[in-house]
Scaffold this motif. Sequence first.
Motif, PDB file in Angstrom:
ATOM      1  N   HIS A  80      10.668  44.905 -13.437  1.00 41.91           N
ATOM      2  CA  HIS A  80      11.197  43.962 -12.458  1.00 41.91           C
ATOM      3  C   HIS A  80      10.906  44.380 -11.026  1.00 41.91           C
ATOM      4  N   LEU A 124       7.563  27.917  -7.279  1.00 39.84           N
ATOM      5  CA  LEU A 124       7.230  29.325  -7.490  1.00 39.84           C
ATOM      6  C   LEU A 124       7.227  30.144  -6.210  1.00 39.84           C
ATOM      7  N   VAL A 130      13.443  31.767  -5.212  1.00 43.14           N
ATOM      8  CA  VAL A 130      12.820  32.968  -5.789  1.00 43.14           C
ATOM      9  C   VAL A 130      13.687  34.215  -5.605  1.00 43.14           C
ATOM     10  N   LEU A 133      16.709  33.879  -7.929  1.00 39.94           N
ATOM     11  CA  LEU A 133      16.296  34.096  -9.315  1.00 39.94           C
ATOM     12  C   LEU A 133      16.050  35.575  -9.584  1.00 39.94           C
ATOM     13  N   PHE A 134      15.454  36.258  -8.628  1.00 35.27           N
ATOM     14  CA  PHE A 134      15.158  37.684  -8.758  1.00 35.27           C
ATOM     15  C   PHE A 134      16.431  38.486  -9.024  1.00 35.27           C
ATOM     16  N   LEU A 137      18.445  37.186 -12.535  1.00 37.35           N
ATOM     17  CA  LEU A 137      17.902  37.618 -13.820  1.00 37.35           C
ATOM     18  C   LEU A 137      18.300  39.059 -14.143  1.00 37.35           C
ATOM     19  N   SER A 163      10.737  37.382 -18.419  1.00 32.05           N
ATOM     20  CA  SER A 163      11.357  36.699 -17.277  1.00 32.05           C
ATOM     21  C   SER A 163      11.508  37.639 -16.089  1.00 32.05           C
ATOM     22  N   VAL A 164      11.869  38.913 -16.353  1.00 30.19           N
ATOM     23  CA  VAL A 164      12.021  39.840 -15.229  1.00 30.19           C
ATOM     24  C   VAL A 164      10.660  40.210 -14.642  1.00 30.19           C
ATOM     25  N   SER A 167       9.535  37.023 -12.553  1.00 30.05           N
ATOM     26  CA  SER A 167      10.326  36.884 -11.338  1.00 30.05           C
ATOM     27  C   SER A 167       9.998  37.996 -10.346  1.00 30.05           C
ATOM     28  N   MET A 170       6.844  36.912  -8.598  1.00 36.74           N
ATOM     29  CA  MET A 170       7.161  35.835  -7.658  1.00 36.74           C
ATOM     30  C   MET A 170       7.820  36.372  -6.394  1.00 36.74           C
ATOM     31  N   TYR A 171       8.751  37.308  -6.566  1.00 33.51           N
ATOM     32  CA  TYR A 171       9.509  37.815  -5.423  1.00 33.51           C
ATOM     33  C   TYR A 171       8.631  38.667  -4.508  1.00 33.51           C
ATOM     34  N   THR A 220      18.907  41.360  -1.575  1.00 37.61           N
ATOM     35  CA  THR A 220      18.755  41.342  -3.034  1.00 37.61           C
ATOM     36  C   THR A 220      19.197  42.655  -3.677  1.00 37.61           C
TER      37      THR A 220
END
Length: 309
Positions: A80, A124, A130, A133-134, A137, A163-164, A167, A170-171, A220
């Motif tokens: 992640h 995205l 984003v 979501l980061f 998750l 998923s991690v 994401s 994306m992040y 985050t």
Amino acid sequence: MNLDLMHWLQPWEFSPTLVIAFLGCGILFMRGTAVHKVTRTRQWLFWIGFFMIYLSLHTHIDYYAERMFFIHRIQHVVLHHLGPLIVMAAYPGQVMRAGLPLRARVWLKNFRQTFSGRFIEGVLTNKIFVPVLFVMLVLVWLDPTIQFYSMLDWKLYRLMNWSVVISGFMYWNLVLDRRPSNPPLLTAKTWLGRMGQWCVKGGSPAVMSPGARVLSPILTMLPQMVAGAYIAFTSVDLYPLFDLCGRALPMSALQDQSIGGLTMWIPAALVESFGLLVALANMMRLSAKGRLRSTFRGKEVGRLPAGVL
């Protein structure tokens, strides 16, 4: 020794989809380096992050991640945070696009101009969705009930891991962006003029502003540090699943849980702090080139002079 190494590198649960995905990405990057001039540093960053993610997903490390909570948390720090951060620090997007066959590049260019393409790209790269979501998750998959079922069901387990990873890409794609941000939407005339300036300077503007890219890792990492501290210091066994499946190492549940919480708390925060420093360096570089904007009461007052942060 070689036999032991080969044993560790063998997949615990073989996934042809994962192998195809990794081979495809690696081939695209190699083909792209033949088209674009990519520095050795960027190539090393890509391959180091690439293999870190592969080793975490598709070797015997996965066996221990299923049977020790703290190894599971180390795995997710790599999947992640660290792996995607290192890969995206190589800025591989343009390189991998260049590695596509000509027909695929043309299709991708045309698709990005359609409504569906713009919508998908907008989701995205959304500067609010984003980062949320980061963080979510991480927290959602840590819920004891969700964690219980995701570790027992191989489909949910793979969904959790993928998923991690996605994401994370994306992040860090947003946070490590080196470009200036979108110009303020004032009038159609000024907007078109500014878009012309961006095209002349090369590349479209970034989604997040340079300041937001520095601030985002701070926001985050805080919920993750709080969750990690709670898991590390609680006296309740939150994840009895690992006792049910049988722990791979001789360690009590609370010891395992405490180390896992500390892994979320400290190493994950250090990785995000490193991303923050990269974003800060990018903002200082843009400032030195006079490519930051200053606003006062919603009105643009011009670019900041070179050298001013």
